[in-house]
Design a protein around this motif. Structure first.
Motif, PDB file in Angstrom:
ATOM      1  N   ARG A 131       3.108  14.786  -3.304  1.00  0.00           N
ATOM      2  CA  ARG A 131       1.902  14.308  -2.655  1.00  0.00           C
ATOM      3  C   ARG A 131       1.763  12.830  -3.019  1.00  0.00           C
ATOM      4  N   VAL A 132       1.210  12.065  -2.119  1.00  0.00           N
ATOM      5  CA  VAL A 132       1.007  10.648  -2.404  1.00  0.00           C
ATOM      6  C   VAL A 132      -0.493  10.360  -2.452  1.00  0.00           C
ATOM      7  N   HIS A 133      -0.901   9.695  -3.514  1.00  0.00           N
ATOM      8  CA  HIS A 133      -2.290   9.252  -3.607  1.00  0.00           C
ATOM      9  C   HIS A 133      -2.307   7.748  -3.390  1.00  0.00           C
ATOM     10  N   LEU A 134      -3.008   7.301  -2.379  1.00  0.00           N
ATOM     11  CA  LEU A 134      -3.156   5.861  -2.148  1.00  0.00           C
ATOM     12  C   LEU A 134      -4.394   5.435  -2.921  1.00  0.00           C
ATOM     13  N   VAL A 135      -4.165   4.748  -4.032  1.00  0.00           N
ATOM     14  CA  VAL A 135      -5.249   4.559  -5.002  1.00  0.00           C
ATOM     15  C   VAL A 135      -5.607   3.081  -5.154  1.00  0.00           C
ATOM     16  N   GLY A 136      -6.883   2.792  -5.099  1.00  0.00           N
ATOM     17  CA  GLY A 136      -7.354   1.439  -5.361  1.00  0.00           C
ATOM     18  C   GLY A 136      -7.585   1.278  -6.854  1.00  0.00           C
ATOM     19  N   ALA A 137      -7.110   0.156  -7.396  1.00  0.00           N
ATOM     20  CA  ALA A 137      -7.237  -0.069  -8.845  1.00  0.00           C
ATOM     21  C   ALA A 137      -8.368  -1.036  -9.159  1.00  0.00           C
ATOM     22  N   GLY A 138      -9.109  -1.447  -8.141  1.00  0.00           N
ATOM     23  CA  GLY A 138     -10.191  -2.400  -8.394  1.00  0.00           C
ATOM     24  C   GLY A 138      -9.647  -3.810  -8.549  1.00  0.00           C
ATOM     25  N   PRO A 139     -10.541  -4.747  -8.766  1.00  0.00           N
ATOM     26  CA  PRO A 139     -10.194  -6.163  -8.696  1.00  0.00           C
ATOM     27  C   PRO A 139      -9.581  -6.757  -9.959  1.00  0.00           C
ATOM     28  N   GLY A 140      -9.575  -6.052 -11.071  1.00  0.00           N
ATOM     29  CA  GLY A 140      -8.975  -6.646 -12.272  1.00  0.00           C
ATOM     30  C   GLY A 140      -9.610  -6.174 -13.561  1.00  0.00           C
ATOM     31  N   ASP A 141     -10.932  -6.098 -13.590  1.00  0.00           N
ATOM     32  CA  ASP A 141     -11.596  -5.578 -14.778  1.00  0.00           C
ATOM     33  C   ASP A 141     -11.248  -4.093 -14.896  1.00  0.00           C
ATOM     34  N   PRO A 142     -10.605  -3.697 -16.017  1.00  0.00           N
ATOM     35  CA  PRO A 142     -10.201  -2.295 -16.132  1.00  0.00           C
ATOM     36  C   PRO A 142     -11.395  -1.342 -16.049  1.00  0.00           C
ATOM     37  N   GLY A 150       9.333  16.199  -4.605  1.00  0.00           N
ATOM     38  CA  GLY A 150       8.347  17.074  -5.231  1.00  0.00           C
ATOM     39  C   GLY A 150       7.474  16.364  -6.241  1.00  0.00           C
ATOM     40  N   ARG A 151       7.544  15.044  -6.247  1.00  0.00           N
ATOM     41  CA  ARG A 151       6.767  14.323  -7.259  1.00  0.00           C
ATOM     42  C   ARG A 151       5.339  14.065  -6.821  1.00  0.00           C
ATOM     43  N   GLU A 152       4.506  13.890  -7.824  1.00  0.00           N
ATOM     44  CA  GLU A 152       3.146  13.431  -7.579  1.00  0.00           C
ATOM     45  C   GLU A 152       3.196  11.911  -7.695  1.00  0.00           C
ATOM     46  N   VAL A 153       2.937  11.257  -6.582  1.00  0.00           N
ATOM     47  CA  VAL A 153       3.143   9.816  -6.517  1.00  0.00           C
ATOM     48  C   VAL A 153       1.802   9.099  -6.394  1.00  0.00           C
ATOM     49  N   VAL A 154       1.612   8.092  -7.231  1.00  0.00           N
ATOM     50  CA  VAL A 154       0.435   7.244  -7.082  1.00  0.00           C
ATOM     51  C   VAL A 154       0.882   5.895  -6.530  1.00  0.00           C
ATOM     52  N   ARG A 155       0.317   5.520  -5.420  1.00  0.00           N
ATOM     53  CA  ARG A 155       0.570   4.187  -4.868  1.00  0.00           C
ATOM     54  C   ARG A 155      -0.640   3.354  -5.248  1.00  0.00           C
ATOM     55  N   LEU A 156      -0.450   2.506  -6.255  1.00  0.00           N
ATOM     56  CA  LEU A 156      -1.590   1.819  -6.864  1.00  0.00           C
ATOM     57  C   LEU A 156      -1.690   0.384  -6.348  1.00  0.00           C
ATOM     58  N   LYS A 157      -2.841   0.081  -5.789  1.00  0.00           N
ATOM     59  CA  LYS A 157      -3.030  -1.235  -5.177  1.00  0.00           C
ATOM     60  C   LYS A 157      -4.257  -1.906  -5.754  1.00  0.00           C
TER      61      LYS A 157
END
Ligand code: SAH
Length: 571
Positions: free
Chosen positions: A10-21, A86-93
């Motif tokens: 499965r692919v998760h299209l994930v937003g990581a926010g602007p920089g502040d963790p 079969g991987r769990e994929v995070v697409r982090l942007k």
């Protein structure tokens, strides 16, 4: 990893926010921690991958070496391939995946390939950078709409291919005189380029793609290079705030085009560089002046430009304090489970924290078999916050369930210091004895007036005997129970290298010193060593290292305080 055939990935299209963790969503953090594969872009928070599994595949798929981006088709193909395995994929942007993040394109490709996906929105830079600069993108009476606008629309278009009326002058490219920057009123200005790069570079050191990321940080991003291809009249006439996502290079062209299309030259504009990062800078002007201001201040990517009356509010609403550790990297070597309070404190003070937990603790059940009956003791000494947790797990007085603090009701409880007292308090136990200083000798002193017949000393396996010896010397029968031990936590070479070369490295116990040095070797010559107290300093000296800073109060607050004093003196 899951078995390929039975379970599709499965692919998760994930937003990581602007920089502040701190602006990563809870969902993003959960998915990062679970992922088999993470494909990430350049503008994600520096610590976003810290929570990834040790065995996760981490791949940088952003722009390389200040030049070409990894072609989109490759990224999409990789997403599909990994999901099919079969991987769990995070697409982090960075920011939000569907705001100038090409998330939509990737989602369409996944749909075509029959791959399941979901989308985790992120805090988008345009809104977040504005907020951190004190600019509400809408404001009653000033702006009732906001448009998010890209600095370019056709990625491969050559400069000038858009329907702009004015050509960019190129005047805003970085490279103005540093004198100009120094005389500016935008506080950290002249140094700001350096910390941002440093932040990126140290971020990059954590990844196998180090060079690419740090190079890319210095280069302007893809949006810099091209002029937008849109209807400037419509944009100029837009009844509200315009937020441009782009680098500074396109700014002169955009400002000119907006003026030519009828937006007033006097309209307020703010340019926010590195929004929400410790190195954030904001400059303000008008459509007529902003290009020159940006040039003078050497503003760099990543930056957003906010055009509209609201931009002026940053003058009165800017709230981000100039923080005392801005631009400094501080390595935290304590166990991950205990590190968060220290890390958070340092981040709040503006530092970029490098997590390098070379140790962790684990329960010892041998040679002391669980359960542990506290009833025979009239004094129970707890010698670390960890010991609190492990002690409670083991408690069993035959009446209460393990973990029930009531089992301790019959004894006095002594904590070795404020941190341990706090950990006890969190479990509903108010310690009867707490010395001011966190060392065994202080607890011995504090216990001088406390009568006891039989004492339990709950501690780590590798601990000093000062306390049990002193109690025995007073005729008290003492049982020492080793509840847990400290073991090495494997860290990647890149994490170790980042920690070795941080501006400060913090050691909060002798074990952090020993395990860190074993794993990483001594810190770099420019790195300042911060010790929590004399016992830790002694261990440092045994290894030939002299602490630059030693806390006079031997706990996290004391350590942070000492570091702050040093940073202020050596600013
Ligand atoms: N998906 C992202 C945007 C990616 S496009 C989002 O939703 O935020 C990249 C552009 O975003 C950069 O050129 C810059 O204009 C903007 N940007 C990203 N991070 C930023 C930051 N920390 N501060 C200011 N602008 C930023």
């Amino acid at each position: 990893m899951s078995a390929p055939e039975q379970k599709p990935g499965r692919v998760h299209l994930v937003g990581a926010g602007p920089g502040d963790p701190g602006l990563l969503t809870v969902r993003a953090v959960e998915l990062i921690a679970r992922a088999d594969t993470i494909l990430y872009d350049r503008l994600i928070p520096s610590s976003a991958l810290d929570g990834a599994r040790e065995d996760a595949e981490l791949r940088f798929v952003g722009k390389q070496g200040g030049g070409e981006a990894v072609p989109q088709e490759h990224t999409t193909a990789l997403l599909i391939e990994r999901a099919r395995e079969g991987r769990e994929v995070v697409r982090l942007k960075g920011g939000d995946p569907f705001v100038f993040g090409r998330g939509g394109e990737e989602a369409l490709a996944l749909r075509d390939a029959g791959i399941d996906f979901d989308v985790v929105p992120g805090v988008t830079a345009g809104v977040a950078a504005a907020a951190y600069a004190g600019i509400p993108v809408t404001h009653r009476g000033l702006s009732t709409a906001v448009a998010l606008v890209t600095g370019h629309t056709r990625e491969d278009a050559p400069p000038g291919a858009g329907r702009t009326r004015a050509k960019p002058t190129g005047a805003a490219e970085p490279g103005g005189t540093s004198d100009a920057a120094q005389t500016s009123d935008a506080a950290q200005t002249s140094d700001a380029a350096q910390p941002y790069d440093a932040a990126q570079a140290s971020d990059a050191a954590r990844t196998s793609d180090a060079a690419r990321i740090s190079d890319a940080a210095q280069a302007s991003d893809p949006t810099d290079d091209h002029e937008p291809d849109f209807d400037w009249e419509a944009l100029a006439a837009f009844p509200g705030t315009l937020v441009f996502y782009m680098g500074v290079r396109a700014l002169p062209g955009i400002a000119r085009a907006l003026i030519d299309a009828g937006r007033p030259e006097s309209q307020p504009v703010a340019l926010v560089e590195g929004g929400t990062l410790p190195t954030q800078r904001t400059v303000t002007g008008t459509l007529g002046t902003i290009a020159e201001v940006a040039r003078r201040e050497q503003m760099k990517a990543p930056a957003v430009t906010i055009v509209g009356a609201v931009a002026e509010l940053s003058q009165s609403l800017h709230w981000l304090p100039v923080r005392p550790l801005t631009g400094r990297t501080v390595a935290v070597t304590r166990a991950r489970a205990q590190a968060s309070r220290l890390a958070r404190r340092l981040e709040e003070l503006g530092a970029e924290v490098v997590q390098a937990p070379t140790i962790r603790t684990q329960a010892l059940t041998e040679p002391e078999p669980a359960p542990l009956d506290p009833s025979p003791y009239d004094l129970i000494c707890v010698t670390s916050p960890n010991a609190v947790e492990y002690l409670l797990q083991r408690l069993d007085d035959g009446t209460h369930s393990p973990g029930d603090a009531r089992a301790l009701a019959g004894a006095r409880v002594a904590a070795i210091g404020p941190g341990t007292a706090r950990a006890l308090r969190e479990r509903g136990i108010l310690a009867d004895v707490v010395p001011e200083r966190f060392v065994a000798e202080s607890l011995v002193e504090a216990l001088a007036g406390v009568n006891a017949r039989r004492a339990l000393v709950a501690r780590a396996r590798e601990a000093r005997d000062v306390l049990p010896d002193a109690l025995k010397a007073r005729g008290i029968e003492v049982d020492v129970v080793a509840l847990y031990e400290t073991v090495a936590e494997p860290l990647s070479p890149r994490a170790l290298e980042r920690a070795r070369s941080a501006d400060y490295i913090t050691f909060t116990s002798s074990s952090t010193v020993r395990f860190f040095l074993d794993a990483a070797g001594p810190p770099s010559a420019k790195t300042k060593i911060v010790s929590i107290g004399p016992a830790t300093s002694a261990t440092l000296r045994e290894h030939g290292l002299e602490p630059h800073v030693e806390a006079s109060q031997h706990d996290i607050d004391g350590l942070v305080e000492a570091l702050l004093v040093d940073a202020a003196e050596n600013g």
